[in-house]
Design a protein around this motif. Structure first.
Motif, PDB file in Angstrom:
ATOM      1  N   UNK A 101      -5.936 -38.562  10.467  1.00 54.18           N
ATOM      2  CA  UNK A 101      -6.322 -38.127  11.800  1.00 54.18           C
ATOM      3  C   UNK A 101      -5.143 -37.383  12.421  1.00 54.18           C
ATOM      4  N   UNK A 102      -5.456 -36.568  13.412  1.00 57.16           N
ATOM      5  CA  UNK A 102      -4.415 -35.754  14.018  1.00 57.16           C
ATOM      6  C   UNK A 102      -4.704 -35.549  15.491  1.00 57.16           C
ATOM      7  N   UNK A 103      -3.637 -35.244  16.262  1.00 56.13           N
ATOM      8  CA  UNK A 103      -3.780 -34.975  17.685  1.00 56.13           C
ATOM      9  C   UNK A 103      -2.973 -33.734  18.033  1.00 56.13           C
ATOM     10  N   UNK A 104      -3.617 -32.801  18.723  1.00 53.07           N
ATOM     11  CA  UNK A 104      -2.953 -31.568  19.148  1.00 53.07           C
ATOM     12  C   UNK A 104      -2.100 -31.826  20.388  1.00 53.07           C
ATOM     13  N   UNK A 105      -1.201 -30.883  20.681  1.00 48.53           N
ATOM     14  CA  UNK A 105      -0.352 -31.020  21.859  1.00 48.53           C
ATOM     15  C   UNK A 105      -1.115 -30.702  23.149  1.00 48.53           C
ATOM     16  N   UNK A 106      -2.152 -29.890  23.050  1.00 49.50           N
ATOM     17  CA  UNK A 106      -2.869 -29.455  24.249  1.00 49.50           C
ATOM     18  C   UNK A 106      -4.179 -30.199  24.464  1.00 49.50           C
ATOM     19  N   UNK A 107      -4.371 -31.310  23.770  1.00 51.62           N
ATOM     20  CA  UNK A 107      -5.607 -32.067  23.936  1.00 51.62           C
ATOM     21  C   UNK A 107      -5.346 -33.537  23.623  1.00 51.62           C
ATOM     22  N   UNK A 108      -5.982 -34.454  24.380  1.00 47.50           N
ATOM     23  CA  UNK A 108      -5.809 -35.878  24.096  1.00 47.50           C
ATOM     24  C   UNK A 108      -6.723 -36.364  22.977  1.00 47.50           C
ATOM     25  N   UNK A 109      -7.630 -35.498  22.509  1.00 46.68           N
ATOM     26  CA  UNK A 109      -8.598 -35.916  21.486  1.00 46.68           C
ATOM     27  C   UNK A 109      -7.914 -36.115  20.136  1.00 46.68           C
ATOM     28  N   UNK A 110      -8.385 -37.124  19.425  1.00 49.97           N
ATOM     29  CA  UNK A 110      -7.899 -37.403  18.080  1.00 49.97           C
ATOM     30  C   UNK A 110      -8.971 -36.972  17.089  1.00 49.97           C
ATOM     31  N   UNK A 111      -8.601 -36.116  16.160  1.00 46.17           N
ATOM     32  CA  UNK A 111      -9.555 -35.532  15.223  1.00 46.17           C
ATOM     33  C   UNK A 111      -9.384 -36.159  13.843  1.00 46.17           C
ATOM     34  N   UNK A 112     -10.477 -36.648  13.248  1.00 43.60           N
ATOM     35  CA  UNK A 112     -10.364 -37.213  11.891  1.00 43.60           C
ATOM     36  C   UNK A 112     -10.156 -36.115  10.852  1.00 43.60           C
ATOM     37  N   UNK A 113      -9.505 -36.478   9.770  1.00 43.89           N
ATOM     38  CA  UNK A 113      -9.265 -35.561   8.660  1.00 43.89           C
ATOM     39  C   UNK A 113     -10.101 -35.992   7.465  1.00 43.89           C
ATOM     40  N   UNK A 114     -10.638 -35.019   6.765  1.00 42.11           N
ATOM     41  CA  UNK A 114     -11.475 -35.311   5.600  1.00 42.11           C
ATOM     42  C   UNK A 114     -10.603 -35.720   4.415  1.00 42.11           C
TER      43      UNK A 114
END
Length: 370
Positions: free
Chosen positions: A104-117
């Motif tokens: 999973x990862x989180x961008x600097x400009x968003x609080x959302x956490x995105x899963x990685x395949x």
């Protein structure tokens, strides 16, 4: 947690951390097919966290990687256990075979956490992956090195740490608190590892309402309770694992340098650590004896097709047919809970005469029932 690598120059630096707690994801052997236990595949799962400096890169990224470690044949494992070479570290390879289980990862400009395949197996020769390999494939030695680097006041002694980690190829690494969350770890990286630059503005989303703050506080309290329960479970598991290691060491000392046959090695791989009840349920009632705190469960069967032939005219006689026997002795010692468990298996086979006879040992050396 260990800071294993630093790559790049500002403004494109990347720092990688690895958890010292590694999961064993090796496939379980099929005990019903002892001939397939010549060599066991070894796969370790390690969690890495990367922190990125560049504005267009993630704030942090966390992945769980499966890393293929060296496989050892049963014979080589037996020699290593008997000689105490289990404390020898696995050497750093030229290339690392790994796959991403998830992330999973989180961008600097968003609080959302995105899963990685997940990703398929691939090979890499970069320094970061080599050090991740050393952590994964030498996990017990890494943990022992870290734990042995603190003084009586629980303060890390850097010189001792470097000395203990250098044989593992990890002498240039650093220890960081393992309790940090990903965002806390990223913030620590900016403040301690990159003090020469200002951390960019990180988006944490819209301010919480009072109701949202209350709900968050409740979730955090519940998470803390769950964490304490998990911590207790982990500590209990570690104690159980240590007890298992102690039993295996004692079993190895009992066997000493005794050379085992192929059948004995296969039997020992399947039966070591099994309880007395496991043996009795699978094999039936044994002949039981005990001496010097060691219990022996013996099983045997024989086949006899011998008969006497005599010539009528000469009176000369002889024996034809086959006699065959197989005896199996399970050697049990008490573990930390005083429960008798299998530490050794001794197989004795005998055959005399010519002709067909059943393979009695093959019938008796089946794997234990699960």
């Amino acid at each position: 947690m260990v800071l294993i690598d630093q790559q790049g120059a500002t403004p494109n630096r990347v720092i990688t951390y690895a958890d010292a707690f590694v999961h064993d994801e090796s496939p379980l052997p099929v005990l019903s097919n002892l001939s397939a236990l010549k060599e066991l595949e070894s796969i370790k799962r390690v969690r890495l966290t990367m922190v990125y400096e560049a504005l267009d890169r993630p704030f942090w990224m966390q992945t769980r990687l499966d890393i293929r470690c060296p496989s050892l044949s049963l014979e080589r494992r037996s020699r290593r256990a008997a000689s105490g070479d289990d404390n020898q570290p696995t050497r750093m390879p030229e290339a690392v075979l790994f796959r991403m289980h998830d992330g999973r990862t989180r961008a600097k400009n968003s609080p959302d956490i995105t899963p990685l395949a997940s990703a398929e197996w691939q090979s890499s020769a970069n320094e970061t992956m080599k050090r991740a390999y050393q952590v994964a494939c030498n996990a017990p030695l890494v943990t022992a090195a870290i734990n042995g680097s603190f003084d009586a006041n629980n303060v890390l002694i850097p010189a001792v740490y470097r000395e203990r980690m250098s044989p593992l190829g990890l002498g240039e690494t650093l220890v960081v608190p393992s309790s940090l969350l990903q965002t806390e770890l990223a913030e620590l990286t900016w403040s301690k590892m990159w003090p020469d630059v200002q951390m960019p503005s990180i988006s944490h989303g819209a301010p919480l309402t009072e109701q949202e703050r209350l709900a968050l506080r409740q979730r955090l309290e519940e998470a803390q309770r769950n964490l304490e329960a998990q911590k207790a479970a982990v500590l209990a598991s570690l104690e159980e694992q240590q007890a298992e290691f102690d039993f295996r060491d004692e079993a190895a000392r009992l066997r000493g340098g005794r050379r085992t046959s192929k059948t004995e090695a296969d039997m020992l791989m399947a039966w070591q650590g099994k309880s007395e009840r496991d043996v009795v349920v699978a094999m039936g009632a044994p002949q039981v004896s005990e001496a010097a705190g060691i219990r022996f469960l013996a099983y045997g069967q024989d086949y006899d097709s011998r008969y006497v032939v005599q010539r009528v005219y000469t009176g000369h006689s002889w024996v034809e047919g086959v006699y065959r026997s197989c005896n199996i002795q399970f050697v049990l010692i008490p573990d930390g809970r005083r429960e008798f468990r299998v530490a050794d298996v001794v197989v004795t086979a005998f055959k005399s005469g010519d002709g067909w006879s059943p393979n009695l040992c093959a019938e008796m050396t089946e794997a234990p029932r699960s």
